[in-house]
Design an enzyme around this catalytic site. Structure first.
Site, short mmCIF file in Angstrom:
data_model
loop_
_atom_site.label_atom_id
_atom_site.label_comp_id
_atom_site.label_asym_id
_atom_site.label_seq_id
_atom_site.Cartn_x
_atom_site.Cartn_y
_atom_site.Cartn_z
N GLY A 174 0.57 -1.01 0.23
CA GLY A 174 0.09 -0.42 0.05
C GLY A 174 0.95 1.04 0.39
N ILE A 186 -0.56 -10.74 -11.03
CA ILE A 186 0.15 -10.78 -9.44
C ILE A 186 1.16 -12.01 -9.09
CG2 ILE A 186 -0.82 -11.49 -7.24
CD1 ILE A 186 -3.86 -10.74 -8.24
N ILE A 187 2.03 -11.72 -9.39
CA ILE A 187 3.10 -11.56 -8.77
C ILE A 187 3.10 -13.30 -7.27
CG2 ILE A 187 6.06 -11.28 -8.33
CD1 ILE A 187 5.54 -9.03 -9.70
N TYR A 218 16.37 13.56 -6.44
CA TYR A 218 15.14 13.80 -5.89
C TYR A 218 14.87 14.43 -5.51
CZ TYR A 218 12.02 10.54 -2.20
OH TYR A 218 11.09 9.88 -1.84
#
Lengths: 530, 530
Positions: free
Chosen positions: A120, A253-254, A448
């Site tokens: 998530g 889906i792995i 970044y």
């Protein structure tokens, strides 16, 4: 407990020292966030689910709310403001590959769309449910988190792909091995998620990106299982691992992943040095990236980030002393902090760091020893917690990243920072922007950039500010010829910029692979290549 | 001049010392090859071409014969016996990307099929024209061989993809750089061919396989150009470079390639050591592959290859002395020779070799200094010339290769060698078989097996023998779980073994990528994924 509308465990804080708060007020003005919508209120807004029943699937609104978003700033604004637009209609927590197979069959039968869910932690919208009439099932892989086999003879480890960073490392370390993959999301993100999004860890200079670590595994697709044997190398046509790396749930889906592991290093040491300015700092990291010494990390904060980090550290006598010492040594207001480290045998680490110090000094750098490196190491996964406290103080934080060749780094940093800094001029709001280079290569570097701005009382206005800024920065990246993501992926938020680097034909090629495994287009709809 | 029916330049020989010949006679019996078909005779067998005229295309039968085959043993048997089954109907030598675009348009208009041709060194049938009524056009990229730009700031070099190894290295070395990619075919093979077949060079331990070196470029397809920007790294979805690496001409023609280059190393040193047997030798290379020292090459000849190499070197007093010295040090009839080397700064090379020597000695290895390494370096691209002289003496030579995890190396070597050694039992012919490990990884190793057998007076019988042996060895590789190729590709000869490692779904994914760029299926038909 894990925060439902922020980062990490709610017992873990990241207190902001008073001087740091003063610093931000001076930059952005005083902040104030509207009260968050309560979990109970948010749950009441989750509509009834149209999903046909299945023993593996829950339609509990709390589960559905908790799987409705990731960790992008847009996700945060929606969660805290109670404006999440869509929810999955059901959530499943498979325990076995057979469960996954059943869930895919169920989705095909019922016409449901499937969103694979790892930890998530997506920051680009991988997890959002699409609008529309078709039911949406989120498959949370978090309970498929075991070590299947550690093959010590071949330095390979086979995991269920829902394993999170800490559990994966614990299982390996207990047997004397490490994967060495430490993205900042390490505490929550999963092996399957790393593969699906082409993740890069903090020590990728030593261990490589996930592309190098992912040796094979199994991907479960609507058209059946794809087995990826773990050869050390192969020239037998295109490598199917590369069809899965970056596939963002659109192929399947792995369910298990075999990774290349390394014997635990004897030592990890991280040191710091300061450079008088960005030119000398960048020249040094470029030289270090091209040297053959075995460093594990090079992270160069540009001047604004260096100043911000020193300010957020809370100032005080030690920082004052450091600033004065550095100024005396020639590193004044434009100074750039370099963190660098090595892992390996004790002698090797010493030698690599000694040789690095020579190059650093040749470029005017001033070594300051182990303390900042030690602090960084201690806090390496805690930085995201700062987002929580800053939000409470009224400041939204977002980060974005790209990679480009060395000769374009300077202009790309300038273009991104300018786009952000000027992005809210029309509303008179300030944006505080700073940048580091964290993954360096002989050919170029990642960039970044973090940016902070004030949260508005109206979540819609905060969202508008974020979208303005994100759009302006993304367009700047594309204009400068950078990739739209070095380490986070595409998801929803970057998909409209993808054609610029893949081309129409390239996008069609990616679509054709997804379509072969998923002819009905049920896998993670709307993401990557809609 | 380049030999039309053998390897290399016809001014370059590789004389076989008398004792070497005696060694082979003892192993295989006296050999004798039937006279080769003369070029003039072979040319007369090339049928008239049905190809519509085009200013860029020649239908000269000599050009068509010279492009009808590669360098597999099957190709040799056909060329020398006058039994080449099919010829391209025309050959084009484009000079520019616009020429390539015109040729692809011509093929689409006329219904011709297109075989991209680099240096003609394929050993798996990439270049064979398919049977059938449709015209076939071979596009020889050899004249698109220039350096477009050396970007010193970013350590990137942009080449026309038809550039051969020596021209590529010369262009880089003149400016202080190297690619460091040295497959044994280096003198003739091309950059585009390396990419299309996922080539591995002799120093891949230092520089990486072509997968690591290939940064971007342009692929011209029937559906238009695919541009691959040279990012240092990216997480923006699947990496399209990996759709091209190993695509074997089925997606399009690689017209330019950007490669990652390195500053020329100060030194290259190659040394040798002998181990008492294969177990100690393999344990040592495995340990060396897992150490973090910067070696550039590790090549372990197993006992039969070690003995054969010493015999082919012609024996003599020096070899006798070496054998006696080694026996006295414990390395007797089962001894295995290791070649190992390092490249880099002088101090680094010394340190890496010193540390390697420690591990070698820990495993019972006996260092013998620089002479064998020096010989290897001198002859590193000359070994294929040995095939010419052996053919003249009546012996056919072929090689095949795979890669597998360390725990399977021993059984895989045994299975391949047994399949070959017993492969001609029914006809009472001997097969001389020997193996080395030339590309080692922490997880496993490549296995490279050579085999010799007698040529028959009838080319059909020689072909039958080769097909028997090749089939038996390939089935052994699949049975043991190895990849069907570590460094040569799939082409025609390996395509029927590909499903074992890619699966049906995987093959469909590869087909879907090819079809997106080439909906009519005109690119290199029959190869890789028919």
């Amino acid at each position: 407990m894990k925060r439902w509308n922020g980062w990490g465990d709610d017992n873990t804080g990241y207190p902001l020292p008073q001087p740091a708060q003063a610093y931000l007020e001076q930059k952005l003005g005083r902040g104030s966030a509207p009260p968050d919508v309560a979990l109970e209120t948010a749950v009441r807004r989750v509509p009834a689910a149209p999903l046909p029943g299945h023993p593996l699937i829950t339609t509990d609104p709390v589960d559905r709310l908790l799987h409705a978003a990731g960790q992008s700033l847009g996700d945060w604004i929606n969660l805290r403001g109670g404006t999440v637009p869509c929810f999955p209609d059901g959530v499943a927590y498979p325990l076995t590959e057979d469960d996954v197979r059943q869930l895919l069959a169920y989705a095909q039968k019922t016409g449901a769309m499937v969103i694979p869910y790892g930890g998530g932690t997506s920051v680009v919208g991988h997890l959002s449910a699409p609008e529309g009439d078709r039911p949406v099932l989120t498959v949370d892989m978090g309970r498929m988190n075991g070590l299947i086999e550690l093959d010590q003879d071949n330095h390979l480890a086979d995991f269920q792909a829902g394993v999170r960073g800490p559990d994966l490392e614990a299982a390996l370390r207990a047997r004397g091995f490490t994967l060495g993959h430490y993205p900042q999301s390490f505490e929550y993100s999963t092996l399957g998620g790393w593969v699906a999004t082409r993740s890069a860890g903090q020590l990728s200079l030593a261990y490589g990106r996930i592309e190098r670590l992912f040796a094979g595994g199994r991907v479960q697709t609507p058209e059946g299982d794809l087995e990826l044997p773990a050869f050390p190398a192969s020239a037998a046509g295109p490598d199917l691992r590369d069809f899965i790396l970056g596939s963002e749930g659109k192929v399947g889906i792995i369910s298990r992943a075999t990774v290349r592991v390394t014997a635990l290093p004897e030592r990890e040491t991280f040191l710091a040095a300061f450079f008088p300015g960005p030119d000398s700092g960048m020249a040094a990291v470029r030289a270090l990236a091209r040297s053959s010494m075995s460093l594990a990390m090079l992270r160069l904060s540009l001047p604004e980030e260096t100043a911000t980090n020193l300010a957020l550290a809370g100032g005080g006598r030690l920082i004052d002393l450091l600033n004065r010492y550095l100024a005396w040594r020639g590193a004044g207001p434009d100074k750039c902090m370099l963190l660098y480290g090595a892992v390996g045998g004790g002698k090797e680490v010493n030698r690599a760091l000694r040789r690095a110090a020579v190059i650093i000094k040749e470029h005017g750098g001033v070594p300051v020893g182990a303390r900042p490196g030690h602090e960084w190491r201690k806090n390496r996964f805690r930085v995201p917690y700062l987002r929580n406290v800053l939000w409470e103080k009224g400041y939204a934080v977002d980060t974005l990243e790209t990679a480009t060749t060395w000769s374009r780094v300077e202009q790309t940093v300038a273009a991104i920072e300018t786009a952000l800094r000027d992005g809210l001029k029309e509303s008179g709001e300030q944006v505080h922007v700073f940048t580091h280079l964290s993954h360096v290569y002989p050919q170029g570097s990642s960039i970044y950039t973090s940016y902070l701005f004030r949260i508005d009382a109206d979540p819609g206005e905060t969202m508008r500010r974020w979208q303005l800024l994100k759009g302006a920065a993304s367009r700047a990246i594309v204009r400068c010829g950078g990739t739209i993501s070095h380490q986070h992926g595409v998801g929803l938020d970057h998909r409209s910029y993808l054609a610029a680097e893949k081309g129409t034909l390239g996008l069609e090629m990616i679509r054709s692979v997804c379509k072969t495994a998923d002819p009905a287009g049920i896998m993670n709809p709307g993401k990557l290549v809609p």
